[in-house]
Design a protein around this motif. Sequence first.
Motif, PDB file in Angstrom:
ATOM      1  N   THR A 136      -5.889  -4.331  -4.931  1.00 26.21           N
ATOM      2  CA  THR A 136      -5.334  -3.847  -3.662  1.00 26.21           C
ATOM      3  C   THR A 136      -6.282  -4.188  -2.506  1.00 26.21           C
ATOM      4  OG1 THR A 136      -4.810  -1.907  -4.978  1.00 26.21           O
ATOM      5  CG2 THR A 136      -3.948  -1.953  -2.746  1.00 26.21           C
ATOM      6  N   PRO A 137      -6.478  -5.461  -2.250  1.00 24.52           N
ATOM      7  CA  PRO A 137      -7.418  -5.841  -1.191  1.00 24.52           C
ATOM      8  C   PRO A 137      -6.933  -5.378   0.187  1.00 24.52           C
ATOM      9  CG  PRO A 137      -6.150  -7.737  -1.924  1.00 24.52           C
ATOM     10  CD  PRO A 137      -5.819  -6.617  -2.857  1.00 24.52           C
ATOM     11  N   PRO A 138      -7.863  -4.996   1.046  1.00 25.11           N
ATOM     12  CA  PRO A 138      -7.483  -4.619   2.407  1.00 25.11           C
ATOM     13  C   PRO A 138      -6.938  -5.814   3.183  1.00 25.11           C
ATOM     14  CG  PRO A 138      -9.881  -4.683   2.157  1.00 25.11           C
ATOM     15  CD  PRO A 138      -9.299  -4.861   0.792  1.00 25.11           C
ATOM     16  N   ARG A 139      -6.162  -5.507   4.216  1.00 28.97           N
ATOM     17  CA  ARG A 139      -5.597  -6.562   5.059  1.00 28.97           C
ATOM     18  C   ARG A 139      -6.236  -6.495   6.440  1.00 28.97           C
ATOM     19  NH1 ARG A 139      -0.512  -9.029   5.959  1.00 28.97           N
ATOM     20  NH2 ARG A 139       0.470  -7.890   4.277  1.00 28.97           N
ATOM     21  N   GLN A 140      -6.717  -7.633   6.899  1.00 27.58           N
ATOM     22  CA  GLN A 140      -7.304  -7.682   8.242  1.00 27.58           C
ATOM     23  C   GLN A 140      -6.227  -8.022   9.267  1.00 27.58           C
ATOM     24  OE1 GLN A 140     -11.127  -9.797   9.025  1.00 27.58           O
ATOM     25  NE2 GLN A 140      -9.963 -10.945  10.542  1.00 27.58           N
ATOM     26  N   ILE A 141      -6.175  -7.250  10.330  1.00 30.65           N
ATOM     27  CA  ILE A 141      -5.243  -7.540  11.431  1.00 30.65           C
ATOM     28  C   ILE A 141      -6.047  -7.561  12.736  1.00 30.65           C
ATOM     29  CG2 ILE A 141      -3.150  -6.806  12.664  1.00 30.65           C
ATOM     30  CD1 ILE A 141      -2.433  -5.117  10.181  1.00 30.65           C
ATOM     31  N   GLU A 142      -5.827  -8.584  13.543  1.00 31.82           N
ATOM     32  CA  GLU A 142      -6.617  -8.722  14.771  1.00 31.82           C
ATOM     33  C   GLU A 142      -5.795  -8.370  16.017  1.00 31.82           C
ATOM     34  OE1 GLU A 142      -5.678 -11.600  13.097  1.00 31.82           O
ATOM     35  OE2 GLU A 142      -7.238 -11.628  11.569  1.00 31.82           O
TER      36      GLU A 142
ATOM     37  N   ARG B 118     -10.641 -14.637   8.964  1.00 30.95           N
ATOM     38  CA  ARG B 118      -9.765 -13.965   7.997  1.00 30.95           C
ATOM     39  C   ARG B 118      -9.638 -14.740   6.680  1.00 30.95           C
ATOM     40  NH1 ARG B 118      -4.005 -13.822   8.864  1.00 30.95           N
ATOM     41  NH2 ARG B 118      -4.540 -13.649  11.072  1.00 30.95           N
ATOM     42  N   PRO B 119      -9.510 -16.105   6.726  1.00 31.54           N
ATOM     43  CA  PRO B 119      -9.427 -16.837   5.450  1.00 31.54           C
ATOM     44  C   PRO B 119     -10.652 -16.585   4.565  1.00 31.54           C
ATOM     45  CG  PRO B 119      -8.811 -18.257   7.271  1.00 31.54           C
ATOM     46  CD  PRO B 119      -9.333 -16.987   7.884  1.00 31.54           C
ATOM     47  N   LEU B 120     -11.799 -16.418   5.205  1.00 29.36           N
ATOM     48  CA  LEU B 120     -13.021 -16.150   4.443  1.00 29.36           C
ATOM     49  C   LEU B 120     -12.998 -14.730   3.879  1.00 29.36           C
ATOM     50  CD1 LEU B 120     -15.811 -17.103   3.558  1.00 29.36           C
ATOM     51  CD2 LEU B 120     -16.693 -16.462   5.821  1.00 29.36           C
ATOM     52  N   TYR B 121     -12.567 -13.803   4.726  1.00 35.39           N
ATOM     53  CA  TYR B 121     -12.407 -12.394   4.313  1.00 35.39           C
ATOM     54  C   TYR B 121     -11.525 -12.339   3.062  1.00 35.39           C
ATOM     55  CZ  TYR B 121     -11.030  -7.419   5.188  1.00 35.39           C
ATOM     56  OH  TYR B 121     -10.780  -6.062   5.108  1.00 35.39           O
ATOM     57  N   ASP B 122     -10.397 -13.036   3.128  1.00 40.92           N
ATOM     58  CA  ASP B 122      -9.459 -13.028   1.999  1.00 40.92           C
ATOM     59  C   ASP B 122     -10.035 -13.769   0.783  1.00 40.92           C
ATOM     60  OD1 ASP B 122      -7.662 -11.592   3.517  1.00 40.92           O
ATOM     61  OD2 ASP B 122      -6.499 -13.349   4.147  1.00 40.92           O
ATOM     62  N   TRP B 123     -10.789 -14.827   1.041  1.00 44.15           N
ATOM     63  CA  TRP B 123     -11.376 -15.620  -0.052  1.00 44.15           C
ATOM     64  C   TRP B 123     -12.316 -14.757  -0.908  1.00 44.15           C
ATOM     65  CZ3 TRP B 123     -16.167 -17.272  -1.832  1.00 44.15           C
ATOM     66  CH2 TRP B 123     -16.184 -18.390  -2.690  1.00 44.15           C
ATOM     67  N   PHE B 124     -13.194 -14.006  -0.237  1.00 45.20           N
ATOM     68  CA  PHE B 124     -14.127 -13.154  -0.987  1.00 45.20           C
ATOM     69  C   PHE B 124     -13.361 -12.154  -1.853  1.00 45.20           C
ATOM     70  CE2 PHE B 124     -17.240 -14.003   2.644  1.00 45.20           C
ATOM     71  CZ  PHE B 124     -18.035 -14.858   1.885  1.00 45.20           C
TER      72      PHE B 124
ATOM     73  N   TYR C 104       0.868  -1.189   0.000  1.00 45.96           N
ATOM     74  CA  TYR C 104       0.000   0.000   0.000  1.00 45.96           C
ATOM     75  C   TYR C 104       0.900   1.232   0.000  1.00 45.96           C
ATOM     76  CZ  TYR C 104      -3.099  -3.548   1.985  1.00 45.96           C
ATOM     77  OH  TYR C 104      -3.796  -4.695   2.213  1.00 45.96           O
ATOM     78  N   ASP C 105       0.345   2.343  -0.474  1.00 49.34           N
ATOM     79  CA  ASP C 105       1.141   3.576  -0.406  1.00 49.34           C
ATOM     80  C   ASP C 105       0.488   4.593   0.511  1.00 49.34           C
ATOM     81  OD1 ASP C 105      -1.041   4.263  -1.879  1.00 49.34           O
ATOM     82  OD2 ASP C 105       0.064   4.875  -3.680  1.00 49.34           O
TER      83      ASP C 105
ATOM     84  N   HIS D 218      -6.055  -1.172   6.015  1.00 57.10           N
ATOM     85  CA  HIS D 218      -5.858  -2.050   7.155  1.00 57.10           C
ATOM     86  C   HIS D 218      -7.135  -2.116   7.975  1.00 57.10           C
ATOM     87  CE1 HIS D 218      -1.804  -1.072   5.794  1.00 57.10           C
ATOM     88  NE2 HIS D 218      -1.506  -2.298   6.208  1.00 57.10           N
ATOM     89  N   SER D 219      -7.704  -3.298   8.014  1.00 54.81           N
ATOM     90  CA  SER D 219      -8.987  -3.515   8.660  1.00 54.81           C
ATOM     91  C   SER D 219      -8.700  -4.137  10.024  1.00 54.81           C
ATOM     92  CB  SER D 219      -9.815  -4.444   7.770  1.00 54.81           C
ATOM     93  OG  SER D 219     -11.078  -4.659   8.325  1.00 54.81           O
TER      94      SER D 219
END
Length: 553
Positions: free
Chosen positions: A252-258, A238-244, A26-27, A227-228
Motif C-alpha cells: 500500500t505505497p503512499p501516493r504523492q500529489i503536487e 515522483r517517478p523516483l519516489y514511486d521507484w523506491f 486506500y480505506d 497521500h503525500s
Amino acid sequence: MAEIIEERRSNFIHDFIDKDLEEGVYDRVQTRFPPEPNGYLHIGHAKAICIDFTTAEKYGGTCNLRFDDTNPSKEDVEYVDSIKEDIEWLGFKWDKCLYASSYFDFIYDCAVKLIKLGKAYVCDLSADEIRRTRGTLTQPGENSPYRQRSVDENLGLFERMTKGEFPDGARVLRAKIDMTSPNMNMRDPVIYRIAHVSHHQTGDKWCVYPMYDFAHPLSDAAEGVTHSLCTLEFEDHRPLYDWFLRELSIETPPRQIEFARLNLNYCLTSKRKNLALVDNKIVSGWNDPRMATLSGMRRRGYPAEALRDFVEKIGVSKANSVVDYGLLESCVRDRLNENAPRAMAVLDPLKVVIDNYPEGQTEEIEVEVHPGKPEMGKRKVTFSRNLFVERDDFMEVPVKKYFRLFPGNEVRLKGAYFVTCNDFEKDENGVVTCLHCTYDPESRGGESPDGRKVKGTLHWVSADDCFKAEIRLYDRLFNVENPSDESQGSFENNVNPDSLVVLENSVVEGGLKNLKPGDSFQFMRKGYFCVDTDSTDEKVVFNRTVELNSSWK
Ligand code: ATP
Ligand code: MG
C-alpha cells in the motif's frame, strides 16, 4: 471506508482522494506536514499546512507533523520548537509529532535491501565528478566506473562508510536506475552520503545520512501516510519516489500529489533567504513584524484566522502564480474589523486647549467599544481642557476640501463635542505648537444641538488621561515586487529603507489598561494596531498591523 465529515470547497487533490477511496486503493486518509527544521515557517508554509491538515480533516483522517531532518548541519532544535508553535498558533493539531530521523534504522535497512537486490552501489566519484557525468537535459549521463561492483563489495563498503572509516565526501551510495533517463532525477541519484556531524535528534549515532529523495517516500511509508501532498517542484521527483517504493515492495505505497507553491509579491518565501535577512541584520530577527514568517505576522498582529481565510481564498491549484499582498491584507482587515475593540490614539500629537472649558475639570464620556457589536459594551474616555489631536488634522491655511481644523472652522471630536478653532501658537521656528479652540457645551456626545452640520470628525485624546506609547509603522520590506528575482539585484539590495518608521511620542487614550502583547485594537482613522512583545511596564509599544484602507493599489 473513510467518510466525508466536513464539507469544504473541493479541489483536485480531493478528486484524487475520492477516486482512490472509491477504487479501494486506500480505506482511510493520512497526510503529513514535513518541514525541514532549517528555519522559521513562512506564509508559503501556511498554505501547505492548511492543505495537509484540512484534507485529513475532511476525510476523518489524521495528519502528522514530521520533521524532515536529514540534513543535520543546517538544522536546529530552535527551528523545531518554532515550527510547532507556529502550527499550533494557526489552529491545527497534529496526530503525532515525528522525525524522519526516527526512521533512520528502517531507511538504512532499505538501503541495504536495495544493495542486495542489485539496485544500489557505492560510488567513489567526487560530488563534482558525479555532477559532470550526469549529463544534461539533452544529453544522457555516463555510467559510473563503480556501477558494476558486486553486491558483496557494496555491502562491505557501505558498512565501512557507516562505521566512519571514510571522510565526508569520499564515497556515496547511489541507486542504480538509468543514466540515460530523460528525467535527471532517475540518473543514479545519491541516496546516502557521509557526514561526520552530530544530529539534533540522533546525536553521534550516525555518520551516514539518507538524502531527502530517499528518506521522504520511506518515511511516508513507515508512517502509513496515504497521500503525500507537496509542492510542484517535486513533480519530477515522483517517478523516483514511486521507484523506491516499488523496488522495496512496500505494501500500500503512499501516493504523492503536487500543488502549486504560494508566492506572494514583495515577500520572500524561502527559509534560506529569510535566514540571510536575519544573519545580515537587515531585520531584527525571524519574528520581525516585516517578515513573511508566521512568527513575524503573528507579532505584527495578523490573526491566525485571517491567514486561514487567505489560504482558503487563494485555493489549491496546479499552476504556479503570484498572489497580491493586498489580498492577505484584506483578510487581516476583515477579521480585525470584526473583532478588534476600538480606541483612539494620536500618532503625531498637537496640543489643543479648549479655552472655554474650566481648568481642572474633567468628564467621562461613554462610547462604544465596537460599533457593530453592542455586546462588547462601552468604554469611558475622558474629556478635559487640554487635549491632543493629530498634527496633520490642522492646517494654518486650508487647502480645498479640507474639513478638519483651521482657524474659524468647526469640527466634531469623536464622541465628545463640537469644537471651533480660533487661534494657534507657533514657536520661533514657525512650527505650530498649540491650538486654541472653544467647545459647544450643547453638543455633548458629538451630537449637533441645532441641526448645524460639521464635515470633519476627528479622533483625539485627553492630555489628562492618556499614556505615551511608541508606535511602529511598517511598509513593505522590499522595493521590488519580486525580491527573489536576482536580475533586479540581490534582495538585500532591494530593501525598502522606510519599511519601519518609529514614532516615539504617540499618545493613547488612558482607558486602555492591562495590555498584553498581541492585544489588537482599531485606532480610529489610523488602522489596526497590536501590542508588541517589546513593551515594558514603562513603555507600551504598538505595531501597526494594517491600515484601514488598502495602500497596495
Ligand atoms: P524553503 O525553501 O522555504 O526552505 P521548503 O520547501 O524547502 O521551503 P520545507 O520545510 O521542505 O521547506 O517545506 C515543508 C512543506 O511546505 C513542503 O511540503 C513544502 O512543499 C511546503 N512549502 C514550502 N514552501 C511553500 C510555499 N511557498 N507554498 C506552499 N507550500 C510550501
Ligand atoms: Mg527544503
